[in-house]
Enzyme design. Sequence first.
Site, mmCIF file in Angstrom:
data_model
loop_
_atom_site.group_PDB
_atom_site.id
_atom_site.type_symbol
_atom_site.label_atom_id
_atom_site.label_comp_id
_atom_site.label_asym_id
_atom_site.label_seq_id
_atom_site.Cartn_x
_atom_site.Cartn_y
_atom_site.Cartn_z
ATOM 1 N NE ARG A 123 -2.755 -0.260 3.487
ATOM 2 C CZ ARG A 123 -3.549 0.549 4.172
ATOM 3 N NH1 ARG A 123 -4.682 0.974 3.647
ATOM 4 N NH2 ARG A 123 -3.207 0.949 5.387
ATOM 5 C CE LYS A 188 2.593 -6.692 5.666
ATOM 6 N NZ LYS A 188 2.327 -5.301 5.353
ATOM 7 N NE ARG A 322 2.434 1.361 11.687
ATOM 8 C CZ ARG A 322 1.886 0.881 10.561
ATOM 9 N NH1 ARG A 322 0.842 0.069 10.637
ATOM 10 N NH2 ARG A 322 2.368 1.190 9.382
HETATM 11 P P1 ATP Z 1 -0.379 -0.548 6.935
HETATM 12 O O1 ATP Z 1 -0.944 -0.734 8.290
HETATM 13 O O2 ATP Z 1 -0.477 0.852 6.430
HETATM 14 O O3 ATP Z 1 -0.881 -1.556 5.944
HETATM 15 P P2 ATP Z 1 2.312 -1.715 6.695
HETATM 16 O O4 ATP Z 1 3.582 -1.270 7.325
HETATM 17 O O5 ATP Z 1 1.939 -3.134 6.873
HETATM 18 O O6 ATP Z 1 1.184 -0.745 7.182
HETATM 19 P P3 ATP Z 1 1.954 -2.041 3.883
HETATM 20 O O7 ATP Z 1 1.969 -1.026 2.810
HETATM 21 O O8 ATP Z 1 0.693 -2.797 4.139
HETATM 22 O O9 ATP Z 1 2.451 -1.348 5.199
HETATM 23 O O10 ATP Z 1 3.061 -3.139 3.561
HETATM 24 C C1 ATP Z 1 4.336 -2.760 3.123
HETATM 25 C C2 ATP Z 1 5.315 -2.914 4.278
HETATM 26 O O11 ATP Z 1 5.419 -4.304 4.606
HETATM 27 C C3 ATP Z 1 6.733 -2.498 3.934
HETATM 28 O O12 ATP Z 1 6.922 -1.128 4.173
HETATM 29 C C4 ATP Z 1 7.588 -3.362 4.856
HETATM 30 O O13 ATP Z 1 7.687 -2.799 6.149
HETATM 31 C C5 ATP Z 1 6.754 -4.628 4.981
HETATM 32 N N1 ATP Z 1 7.216 -5.701 4.060
HETATM 33 C C6 ATP Z 1 7.787 -5.595 2.836
HETATM 34 N N2 ATP Z 1 8.038 -6.805 2.323
HETATM 35 C C7 ATP Z 1 7.621 -7.701 3.244
HETATM 36 C C8 ATP Z 1 7.615 -9.117 3.311
HETATM 37 N N3 ATP Z 1 8.064 -9.878 2.312
HETATM 38 N N4 ATP Z 1 7.114 -9.681 4.439
HETATM 39 C C9 ATP Z 1 6.635 -8.946 5.463
HETATM 40 N N5 ATP Z 1 6.605 -7.605 5.458
HETATM 41 C C10 ATP Z 1 7.092 -6.994 4.365
HETATM 42 C C1 BTN Z 2 0.856 -4.817 1.763
HETATM 43 O O1 BTN Z 2 1.057 -5.433 2.819
HETATM 44 O O2 BTN Z 2 0.882 -3.591 1.655
HETATM 45 C C2 BTN Z 2 0.465 -5.584 0.549
HETATM 46 C C3 BTN Z 2 1.581 -6.359 -0.088
HETATM 47 C C4 BTN Z 2 1.082 -7.053 -1.351
HETATM 48 C C5 BTN Z 2 2.193 -7.721 -2.089
HETATM 49 C C6 BTN Z 2 1.666 -8.496 -3.262
HETATM 50 S S1 BTN Z 2 2.876 -9.594 -3.963
HETATM 51 C C7 BTN Z 2 1.813 -9.908 -5.309
HETATM 52 C C8 BTN Z 2 1.207 -8.566 -5.699
HETATM 53 N N1 BTN Z 2 2.096 -7.838 -6.573
HETATM 54 C C9 BTN Z 2 2.544 -6.722 -6.013
HETATM 55 O O3 BTN Z 2 3.342 -5.911 -6.524
HETATM 56 N N2 BTN Z 2 2.029 -6.576 -4.767
HETATM 57 C C10 BTN Z 2 1.149 -7.679 -4.448
#
Ligand code: ATP
Ligand code: BTN
Length: 324
Positions: A123, A188, A322
């Site tokens: 996101r 996560k 959070r």
């Molecule tokens: P929100 O609550 O806004 O969704 P979030 O920190 O989970 O917060 P997202 O945009 O949902 O943000 O997910 C992207 C974030 O997830 C990245 O900024 C990083 O911190 C984390 N991330 C990236 N790759 C991975 C992965 N393979 N596994 C777990 N976490 C990851």
């Molecule tokens: C998040 O936690 O913000 C969402 C992560 C979503 C990742 C998946 S991997 C398959 C698909 N292709 C992308 O580029 N993003 C989603």
Amino acid sequence: MSKSSELIRGNLLSILADNTFHSGETLGARLGISRAAISNHIKVLSSLGLDIFSVTGKGYSLAQPLTLLETHKIREQLASTHTADIEVLNVIGSTNQYLKDKSIDINNGHTCLAEAQTAGRGRHGRKWVSPYAASLYLSMHWSFAGGYSVLGGLSLAVGVAIVEALNQCGVQGLQLKWPNDIYAQGKKLAGVLIEVEGQIGSECQAIIGIGLNVALPKNIQEIGQPWIDLSHLSDPLIDRNILAGTLISELTNTLSLFESSGLEPFINKWRELDIYANQAIKLVIGQNTVSGIGRGIDTSGAILLETQQGIKAYHGGEISVRAI
Ligand code: ATP
Ligand code: BTN
């Protein structure tokens, strides 16, 4: 990336998949290329996130055994009536972008998976770390007749579908974080990114993207928050093909039910899995934060926060939750 280099690297990986050592010379002889070319291909594979050891006198070996995704193995998990396409790609930018680029010509349930993404996204344009053959990177297309307005809560229903699929594969102890994350042991495990094109009131095209960590390289450093993968939650480790098939099946059923009945059939299950139910949390909304106690979700999928002013529902893609 040229097709022939991709093919060579695919063949190289299928030899290394047995997790034993192979010398550069043997590999070169089997693939009809020089040792120097083997070394270059190994560098590219390492840069995509594959853990490959190189030991002088022994050669190359993968740190972990490798099972690559194969369409026919994924299909074995699906009912014979499942006709939607499944595309397995090797290395691409983003599976969401791939489907977005072709979404005019495709049908509901059309799915693509990739072994690695070079521009995987979450996101708000955040990066999704996507090393080679270490996770599932999956996107499914679905078009919804009612337009944008019917899609509130879709990421919550998809979260429930992911948990159901993982439960079917023997993984327990999962929780959901509003609006799009799957957690285990407080870390996560997976995320959902839904991207929508279309207009209010008319048909819209949704791309539902899922990133689910299976066995990430141990030395990964770029993830800016606690993370976990299935190697800590499932013994023996689940076969990614079985997992992908189970997930596609569950997701297809979920999207079809969501299309006919909305979020309602998923609400109770989501509430059971809510990681922040009755916990102190803060909502980050742009520059502002509001603190209170998480009280789950309402029937539209909005998050409920209790403060001294009472319980209020918050909607919208800008909100991040959070713990405090
Ligand atoms: P929100 O609550 O806004 O969704 P979030 O920190 O989970 O917060 P997202 O945009 O949902 O943000 O997910 C992207 C974030 O997830 C990245 O900024 C990083 O911190 C984390 N991330 C990236 N790759 C991975 C992965 N393979 N596994 C777990 N976490 C990851
Ligand atoms: C998040 O936690 O913000 C969402 C992560 C979503 C990742 C998946 S991997 C398959 C698909 N292709 C992308 O580029 N993003 C989603």
